[in-house]
Write a protein that holds these residues in place. Structure first.
Motif, PDB file in Angstrom:
ATOM      1  N   HIS A 116     -36.059   3.736 -19.120  1.00  0.00           N
ATOM      2  CA  HIS A 116     -35.334   4.908 -19.193  1.00  0.00           C
ATOM      3  C   HIS A 116     -35.722   5.413 -20.781  1.00  0.00           C
ATOM      4  O   HIS A 116     -35.979   4.565 -21.591  1.00  0.00           O
ATOM      5  N   PRO A 144     -27.997   8.221 -22.053  1.00  0.00           N
ATOM      6  CA  PRO A 144     -28.183   7.891 -20.717  1.00  0.00           C
ATOM      7  C   PRO A 144     -28.443   9.183 -19.925  1.00  0.00           C
ATOM      8  O   PRO A 144     -28.046  10.448 -20.616  1.00  0.00           O
ATOM      9  N   ASP A 201     -27.562   4.263 -16.066  1.00  0.00           N
ATOM     10  CA  ASP A 201     -28.351   3.743 -16.929  1.00  0.00           C
ATOM     11  C   ASP A 201     -27.722   2.809 -17.718  1.00  0.00           C
ATOM     12  O   ASP A 201     -27.590   2.660 -19.032  1.00  0.00           O
TER      13      ASP A 201
END
Length: 210
Positions: free
Chosen positions: A111, A119, A147
């Motif tokens: 990520h 996120p 996430d």
């Protein structure tokens, strides 16, 4: 020790896929890519895979009635290739509990932010809008949230006053290409020990058996 068989899921260019392929070819990661799957038929990641002789498949979301049937099609391909570790390399879809349970503890994601901050799909935009001075990227195990799984590795980059989403993304991507293969290597060496939200990286001589 048998090599992990990776199933790499992508949605776009596949630059993280390329970094993983290169790490495997250098001998840095003791794994093989069993299949690359993209959720778009024209994703360049598929071309990257085929150019290296790696099996590649398009499982296109709009061709399925709902998310469940789409994900079951993904699982069919992964199981058919004997995949033991799922790697999300720019796969722009949130996976349902059905998928996550099928590979519980065996899904890694990269990520482009320092989780738990920012996120979701617009990490660079959100980081710039918030005015942070440092951003970066995170490799984590995937759970049922967005996430939100236990963090494995992170790398930080400074946010410059003149940064745009594009310039910040480019610098973060350099770090993604570094830490994602490293996290996969640690996983394949059985050196990741999870206790709740904490992931401990074991010394090389403490890695567990296959």
């Amino acid at each position: 020790m048998p090599k992990e068989k990776l199933g790499v899921l992508c949605s776009g260019r596949g630059s993280n896929l390329a970094s993983i392929i290169e790490a495997i070819e250098r001998g840095d990661v003791g794994a093989e890519i069993a299949v690359v799957i993209a959720d778009k038929a024209d994703a360049y990641a598929l071309e990257r895979a085929r150019a290296r002789g790696i099996p590649a498949a398009a499982v296109v979301r709009k061709e399925y009635a709902d998310r469940e049937t789409f994900e079951r099609a993904l699982l069919d391909v992964l199981h058919g290739r004997g995949v033991t570790l799922v790697v999300l390399a720019g796969f722009m879809r949130v996976l349902s509990p059905v998928f996550v349970h099928a590979y519980a503890g065996r899904i890694l994601n990269i990520h482009p932010a320092l989780l738990p901050s920012f996120p979701g799909a617009h990490a660079h935009r959100d980081a710039l809008a918030y005015g942070v001075k440092v951003s970066g990227c995170t490799v984590h195990f995937v759970d049922e949230g967005t996430d939100s799984g236990p963090i494995i590795l992170q790398a930080a980059v400074p946010v410059l006053e003149e940064d745009t989403e594009e310039t910040l993304a480019a610098r973060v991507l350099e770090q993604e290409h570094r830490i994602f293969p490293e996290a996969i290597r640690l996983y394949t060496e059985r050196r990741l020990q999870t206790d709740g939200r904490t992931v401990r990286i074991l010394p090389a001589d403490e890695g567990g058996p296959s």
